[in-house]
Design a protein around this motif. Structure first.
Motif, PDB file in Angstrom:
ATOM      1  N   ASP A 118     -32.058  11.645  -1.266  1.00 37.00           N
ATOM      2  CA  ASP A 118     -31.764  11.804   0.196  1.00 37.00           C
ATOM      3  C   ASP A 118     -30.627  10.855   0.329  1.00 37.00           C
ATOM      4  OD1 ASP A 118     -31.824  11.421   2.930  1.00 37.00           O
ATOM      5  OD2 ASP A 118     -34.044  11.588   2.909  1.00 37.00           O
ATOM      6  N   GLN A 126     -36.090   4.906  -1.753  1.00 41.15           N
ATOM      7  CA  GLN A 126     -36.236   6.252  -2.431  1.00 41.15           C
ATOM      8  C   GLN A 126     -36.854   5.897  -4.169  1.00 41.15           C
ATOM      9  OE1 GLN A 126     -33.381   9.280  -2.221  1.00 41.15           O
ATOM     10  NE2 GLN A 126     -32.005   8.267  -1.297  1.00 41.15           N
TER      11      GLN A 126
ATOM     12  N   TYR B 223     -33.056  17.289  -2.514  1.00 41.44           N
ATOM     13  CA  TYR B 223     -33.612  16.033  -2.192  1.00 41.44           C
ATOM     14  C   TYR B 223     -35.111  16.178  -1.715  1.00 41.44           C
ATOM     15  CZ  TYR B 223     -31.649  16.025   2.494  1.00 41.44           C
ATOM     16  OH  TYR B 223     -31.094  16.499   3.402  1.00 41.44           O
ATOM     17  N   VAL B 224     -35.385  17.304  -0.973  1.00 38.28           N
ATOM     18  CA  VAL B 224     -36.622  17.582  -0.611  1.00 38.28           C
ATOM     19  C   VAL B 224     -37.707  18.236  -1.639  1.00 38.28           C
ATOM     20  CG1 VAL B 224     -37.958  19.092   0.987  1.00 38.28           C
ATOM     21  CG2 VAL B 224     -36.048  17.781   1.851  1.00 38.28           C
ATOM     22  N   HIS B 241     -37.994  12.660   5.074  1.00 38.33           N
ATOM     23  CA  HIS B 241     -36.730  13.100   4.944  1.00 38.33           C
ATOM     24  C   HIS B 241     -36.089  14.230   5.761  1.00 38.33           C
ATOM     25  CE1 HIS B 241     -36.999  11.555   0.924  1.00 38.33           C
ATOM     26  NE2 HIS B 241     -38.433  11.829   0.874  1.00 38.33           N
ATOM     27  N   ASN B 245     -32.786  13.332   8.201  1.00 39.64           N
ATOM     28  CA  ASN B 245     -31.595  13.995   8.083  1.00 39.64           C
ATOM     29  C   ASN B 245     -31.254  14.812   9.378  1.00 39.64           C
ATOM     30  OD1 ASN B 245     -30.137  13.484   5.289  1.00 39.64           O
ATOM     31  ND2 ASN B 245     -32.414  13.280   5.009  1.00 39.64           N
TER      32      ASN B 245
END
Ligand SMILES: Nc1ncnc2c1ncn2[C@@H]1O[C@H](COP(=O)(O)OP(=O)(O)O)[C@@H](O)[C@H]1O
Ligand code: SF4
Ligand SMILES: [Mg+2]
Lengths: 325, 329
Positions: A118, A126, B223-224, B241, B245
């Protein structure tokens, strides 16, 4: 099925299989013009096993579907993907629900690149991941310990992904798997962009994991890196596995290698004959009846164009070729 | 290092603001000069006067002075902070602007916040439930809103809530016939609700659609996917997330919307007779109050400029990805 199980049980095994995949195929449903539905087959007839304490390298060129294999095992395929075949984990059928339950706990992915982090979350958050409040302190300690082990300085904890160097990113990604105490670890292309020293280090992390009893699947297009640390090499070609060889088979002249493609790969290595293989992998939409390597094979015979050869056990390895015995 | 960058940034923006104001002054003055506005008529209204007096007034308002001279007179005074006297309110322009802007600022701030929060939440819900009936309902609502003229919605709300239901006063920011000292905070609040509601309802659409699109993109990101691979799911994943974002770009967009907010306020204030800067603008335009009009143009330019400035600041100094660029410079 029964025949195949037998094949596997015949291979020289140090330990029991943690993950078994039988005849897996994966296709994408696509809508072309006029709402016509087509199926794009990306993986077909793939069988493999991952064993505790071993590193299995899955080697294949890019675009051949290796990442998709990893995503299929974890159950994170896109919604238009159709997965078939059998998967077993710890001798239990691995359904989608089971995957969702196991991932993050027993199954871990070490992803391919920094885009899997992320961009707006600090590194330590993370790596620690989403945990209940009461466990946070414990995870934090664990994360610090792992960072020390992987030589990641305390500053790294508060950094954002874009501030990491290539080597640091790799170590951070590895940390996410280590902290999960997973038993099956799938590393997707963990080596590109690393200098020799970092490469060695990274590979040694995987050896450590295997020595600690994990089953490691190392996905890579770098056969040399794979040969350095793996126990077995699965040769991935156009969405299937053509050969599973033991790492010793690559010694000397490669005379123990079973499949013509594996030999060609061996010959293409710089320290060997440095001979490139002619032609290219068939595209996903090219339908072939016979052996998938037929077009490029130097040992093909007439009946190779009819029917895809079965997986056979030869010399303590597996191979899909008519002309091997 | 960081302060140096901020200093440089603000310096650059100051120069930009000054050149913007110069251009705005020139342009608006020129436009007003081209229009058939008679300042004397505007000042005296419908009264009839003798030609002698008319000549005096002509001279006072500079009807016969050349354009350049008029501009420099006006600009010279402007530099000293003198915006002149409003023709219709007969008080210094700056006082009119202060009063009206304050009233509008409350209105705009309320609707800016409400539309931002509601729009963001709706966008997150729609993006999360992409393709379901909830998503479709929110999308339909947004499309309808985008296609709705501001004044029409304002009239509709006025009719429903004030005329038929009698829940809110018909207009103005305070009750009619009540001395200023006796106006309670509650009165003011009551008069604020409908105009603020109208503006908020309209503002929701853009931010909701933007948030939705952004979230859908984020949910398809690597990233998800990795977060899912690590066992994250559901609302927790969206909050960890998704919201993280999407928030920054959404806030930035909301700041960039200052100009639309101002335009919307002008129309809404007109319908609700809310005595804010929007209404003053319309009045100044219709009744040829040149000094007031020019003053408002300048102040609204500054207002919009600050919205953009804040948006830029967020991008340059809050987004950690862009902070990095400074280190590389
Ligand atoms: N969502 C999708 N729809 C259709 N085709 C896809 C999709 N995702 C991946 N593919 C196809 O699958 C192929 C294999 O991808 P990938 O697993 O990333 O290869 P590798 O990791 O071996 O480089 C790609 O060439 C791509 O064309
Ligand atoms: S089956 Fe035939 S074509 Fe295929 S690899 Fe073996 S020899 Fe070559
Ligand atoms: Mg890949």
């Amino acid at each position: 099925m029964g025949e195949k199980t037998e094949i596997y049980s015949g291979i020289r095994q140090k330990t029991e299989a943690l993950l078994k995949i039988k005849d897996m195929s994966l296709s994408f449903i696509q809508y072309t013009s006029g709402l016509r539905q087509t199926e794009l087959k990306v993986i077909s007839g793939l069988s493999m096993e991952a064993h505790k304490g071993e590193i299995l390298a899955v080697v294949g060129s890019s675009g051949s579907g290796k990442s998709l294999l990893a995503h299929a095992i974890l159950g994170i395929l896109p919604s238009n993907a159709k997965l078939e075949g059998k998967m077993e984990y710890c001798a239990c059928t691995l359904t989608q629900e089971k995957k969702e339950e196991l991932r993050g706990k027993e199954l871990a992915l070490i992803p391919q690149s920094t885009t899997y982090l992320d961009p707006l979350m600090r590194i330590s958050d993370q790596v620690i991941g989403s945990v209940e409040e009461e466990n946070e302190g414990l995870r934090k300690k664990l994360q610090r310990k792992i960072f020390r082990k992987y030589d990641l300085k305390p500053e790294v904890e508060r950094m954002f992904p874009h501030e990491l160097s290539g080597g640091m990113t790799r170590r951070v990604l590895v940390s996410t798997a280590v902290i999960s105490s997973a038993k099956l670890i799938i590393a997707d292309e963990p080596t590109p962009g690393l200098d020799d020293k970092t490469l060695k280090e990274t590979l040694s992390y995987f050896r450590d994991m295997a020595n600690n009893g994990c089953a490691v699947i190392l996905i890579t297009h770098d056969i040399e890196a794979a040969l350095k640390i793996s126990d077995k090499i699965a040769i991935f070609y156009a969405g299937t596995i053509l050969e599973v060889a033991n790492v010793e088979d690559f010694k000397n002249d490669g005379e123990y290698l079973r499949h013509p493609y594996t030999r060609a790969l061996w010959n293409a290595l710089p320290q060997n004959k440095f001979q490139a293989i002619k032609g290219h992998q068939p595209m996903q939409d090219e339908v072939t009846d016979g052996c998938i390597f037929y077009e490029r094979c130097s040992k093909k015979s007439e009946f190779c164009s009819k029917g895809f050869p079965n997986l056979k056990r030869v010399n303590g390895g597996l191979v899909r070729c008519n002309n091997v015995s | 290092m960081k302060h140096a960058k901020l200093g440089f940034f603000l310096g650059k923006k100051t120069i930009k603001l000054i050149s913007l104001l110069v251009v705005v002054c020139f342009a608006s003055f020129w436009i007003v000069e081209q229009s058939p506005i008679d300042p004397v008529r505007a000042y005296i209204g419908e009264m009839s006067i003798q030609s002698e007096q008319k000549a005096k007034l002509d001279e006072y308002w500079g009807v016969n002075t050349p354009v350049q001279e008029k501009f420099f007179n006006w600009a010279g005074k402007l530099l000293k902070g003198d915006f002149g006297v409003s023709l219709i309110y007969r008080v210094p322009v700056i006082d009119v602007i202060k009063e009206k802007f304050t009233a509008s600022l409350i209105l705009m701030a309320c609707s800016w916040l409400i539309s931002g929060v509601i729009g963001f939440v709706l966008g997150i819900i729609a993006g999360m439930k992409n393709g379901t009936w909830i998503d479709k309902a929110i999308k339909t609502y947004c499309y309808i809103l985008t296609a709705t003229p501001t004044f029409w919605l304002a009239l509709l709300l006025l009719m429903v809530f004030s005329v038929y239901l009698g829940l809110f006063p018909l207009g103005f920011s305070v009750p009619i016939g009540v001395a200023a000292a006796n106006v309670t905070l509650f009165d003011k609040f009551q008069h604020l609700i409908l105009p603020a509601l109208t503006l908020s309802l309209l503002g929701v659409a853009q931010i909701a659609m933007f948030t939705r699109e952004k979230l859908i993109k984020v949910l398809l990101s690597d990233y998800v996917l990795f977060a899912k691979a690590r066992g994250e799911k559901g609302l927790d994943l969206i909050l960890r997330h998704g919201v993280r974002n999407v928030a920054l770009p959404a806030i930035t967009l909301q700041f960039l919307g200052f100009s639309e907010l101002f335009g919307g306020a002008a129309l809404v204030e007109q319908v609700f007779s809310y005595p804010g800067i929007g209404q003053a603008t319309v009045a100044a335009g219709l009744r040829s109050d040149v000094p007031l009009l020019l003053g408002i143009v300048i102040f609204s330019a500054i207002f919009v400029f600050f919205g953009n400035l804040i948006a830029d600041l967020i991008y340059e100094f809050i987004d950690p990805r862009l902070k990095q660029k400074e280190a590389m410079l």
